[in-house]
Design a protein around this motif. Structure first.
Motif, PDB file in Angstrom:
ATOM      1  N   LEU A  40      27.308  67.470   6.031  1.00  0.00           N
ATOM      2  CA  LEU A  40      25.933  67.014   6.190  1.00  0.00           C
ATOM      3  C   LEU A  40      25.307  66.822   4.814  1.00  0.00           C
ATOM      4  O   LEU A  40      25.640  67.522   3.868  1.00  0.00           O
ATOM      5  CB  LEU A  40      25.118  68.037   6.983  1.00  0.00           C
ATOM      6  CG  LEU A  40      25.672  68.411   8.356  1.00  0.00           C
ATOM      7  CD1 LEU A  40      24.840  69.514   8.977  1.00  0.00           C
ATOM      8  CD2 LEU A  40      25.722  67.201   9.264  1.00  0.00           C
ATOM      9  N   ILE A  41      24.411  65.868   4.719  1.00  0.00           N
ATOM     10  CA  ILE A  41      23.644  65.627   3.502  1.00  0.00           C
ATOM     11  C   ILE A  41      22.285  66.298   3.696  1.00  0.00           C
ATOM     12  O   ILE A  41      21.668  66.155   4.757  1.00  0.00           O
ATOM     13  CB  ILE A  41      23.423  64.106   3.282  1.00  0.00           C
ATOM     14  CG1 ILE A  41      24.748  63.379   3.089  1.00  0.00           C
ATOM     15  CG2 ILE A  41      22.471  63.857   2.132  1.00  0.00           C
ATOM     16  CD1 ILE A  41      25.369  63.533   1.744  1.00  0.00           C
ATOM     17  N   VAL A  42      21.831  67.018   2.692  1.00  0.00           N
ATOM     18  CA  VAL A  42      20.513  67.634   2.721  1.00  0.00           C
ATOM     19  C   VAL A  42      19.643  66.889   1.712  1.00  0.00           C
ATOM     20  O   VAL A  42      19.980  66.808   0.534  1.00  0.00           O
ATOM     21  CB  VAL A  42      20.591  69.136   2.360  1.00  0.00           C
ATOM     22  CG1 VAL A  42      19.199  69.748   2.331  1.00  0.00           C
ATOM     23  CG2 VAL A  42      21.486  69.876   3.330  1.00  0.00           C
ATOM     24  N   LEU A  43      18.563  66.316   2.192  1.00  0.00           N
ATOM     25  CA  LEU A  43      17.602  65.616   1.345  1.00  0.00           C
ATOM     26  C   LEU A  43      16.342  66.470   1.280  1.00  0.00           C
ATOM     27  O   LEU A  43      15.894  66.982   2.304  1.00  0.00           O
ATOM     28  CB  LEU A  43      17.256  64.248   1.945  1.00  0.00           C
ATOM     29  CG  LEU A  43      18.422  63.304   2.196  1.00  0.00           C
ATOM     30  CD1 LEU A  43      17.964  62.118   3.012  1.00  0.00           C
ATOM     31  CD2 LEU A  43      19.005  62.858   0.878  1.00  0.00           C
ATOM     32  N   ALA A  44      15.792  66.620   0.093  1.00  0.00           N
ATOM     33  CA  ALA A  44      14.592  67.426  -0.042  1.00  0.00           C
ATOM     34  C   ALA A  44      13.586  66.723  -0.939  1.00  0.00           C
ATOM     35  O   ALA A  44      13.951  66.141  -1.957  1.00  0.00           O
ATOM     36  CB  ALA A  44      14.941  68.795  -0.615  1.00  0.00           C
ATOM     37  N   ASP A  45      12.349  66.767  -0.521  1.00  0.00           N
ATOM     38  CA  ASP A  45      11.243  66.209  -1.287  1.00  0.00           C
ATOM     39  C   ASP A  45      10.126  67.250  -1.221  1.00  0.00           C
ATOM     40  O   ASP A  45       9.724  67.653  -0.126  1.00  0.00           O
ATOM     41  CB  ASP A  45      10.805  64.883  -0.663  1.00  0.00           C
ATOM     42  CG  ASP A  45       9.662  64.225  -1.404  1.00  0.00           C
ATOM     43  OD1 ASP A  45       8.560  64.811  -1.445  1.00  0.00           O
ATOM     44  OD2 ASP A  45       9.859  63.114  -1.928  1.00  0.00           O
ATOM     45  N   ALA A  46       9.646  67.678  -2.384  1.00  0.00           N
ATOM     46  CA  ALA A  46       8.650  68.746  -2.431  1.00  0.00           C
ATOM     47  C   ALA A  46       7.409  68.428  -1.599  1.00  0.00           C
ATOM     48  O   ALA A  46       6.766  69.326  -1.076  1.00  0.00           O
ATOM     49  CB  ALA A  46       8.255  69.031  -3.878  1.00  0.00           C
ATOM     50  N   GLU A  47       7.076  67.157  -1.459  1.00  0.00           N
ATOM     51  CA  GLU A  47       5.887  66.781  -0.695  1.00  0.00           C
ATOM     52  C   GLU A  47       6.192  66.443   0.759  1.00  0.00           C
ATOM     53  O   GLU A  47       5.364  66.650   1.634  1.00  0.00           O
ATOM     54  CB  GLU A  47       5.198  65.596  -1.365  1.00  0.00           C
ATOM     55  CG  GLU A  47       4.613  65.949  -2.714  1.00  0.00           C
ATOM     56  CD  GLU A  47       3.913  64.770  -3.364  1.00  0.00           C
ATOM     57  OE1 GLU A  47       3.574  63.794  -2.659  1.00  0.00           O
ATOM     58  OE2 GLU A  47       3.710  64.832  -4.586  1.00  0.00           O
ATOM     59  N   ARG A  48       7.382  65.903   1.024  1.00  0.00           N
ATOM     60  CA  ARG A  48       7.673  65.413   2.375  1.00  0.00           C
ATOM     61  C   ARG A  48       8.522  66.364   3.210  1.00  0.00           C
ATOM     62  O   ARG A  48       8.570  66.234   4.421  1.00  0.00           O
ATOM     63  CB  ARG A  48       8.360  64.057   2.291  1.00  0.00           C
ATOM     64  CG  ARG A  48       7.473  63.026   1.600  1.00  0.00           C
ATOM     65  CD  ARG A  48       8.191  61.763   1.388  1.00  0.00           C
ATOM     66  NE  ARG A  48       7.731  60.806   2.385  1.00  0.00           N
ATOM     67  CZ  ARG A  48       8.247  59.615   2.561  1.00  0.00           C
ATOM     68  NH1 ARG A  48       9.268  59.231   1.834  1.00  0.00           N
ATOM     69  NH2 ARG A  48       7.760  58.804   3.459  1.00  0.00           N
ATOM     70  N   GLY A  49       9.241  67.282   2.582  1.00  0.00           N
ATOM     71  CA  GLY A  49      10.021  68.239   3.341  1.00  0.00           C
ATOM     72  C   GLY A  49      11.519  68.046   3.196  1.00  0.00           C
ATOM     73  O   GLY A  49      11.997  67.430   2.246  1.00  0.00           O
TER      74      GLY A  49
END
Length: 99
Positions: A40-49
């Motif tokens: 699985l790929i984990v994407l993270a954005d401090a503002e969007r989650g």
């Protein structure tokens, strides 16, 4: 809270264990066809989650970008940004293959 699927949507919870691991609820694994051993790929954005997606989905996106469909997929991004994104996906693939 009772976990349930309604109209193709799921809401539930997952606790983070001592090693930072979470268990994806069975209903969600079934909904998305996630099996043991899948990457699985984990994407993270401090503002969007945080978002989690199967690696194969992103690998297909990278292949499409490399085949000249970057503008169709991401019309608001430059071709250079799309190619950089696709290269990042392929670098993840190399890391997976090395495991």
């Amino acid at each position: 809270m009772k976990e349930e699927i309604k109209d193709g949507k799921f809401m539930g919870s997952a606790k983070v264990g001592p090693k930072g691991q979470i268990v994806i609820p069975k209903e969600v694994r079934d909904m998305f066809g996630i099996s043991p051993g899948d990457t699985l790929i984990v994407l993270a954005d401090a503002e969007r989650g945080i978002a989690i997606e199967r690696f194969d989905t992103f690998n297909q996106i990278a292949d499409a970008i490399f085949s000249g469909k970057a503008k169709q997929l991401y019309p608001d991004h430059t071709e250079e940004d799309s190619i950089s994104f696709a290269k990042s996906i392929k670098a993840i693939r190399e890391g997976i293959d090395d495991e």
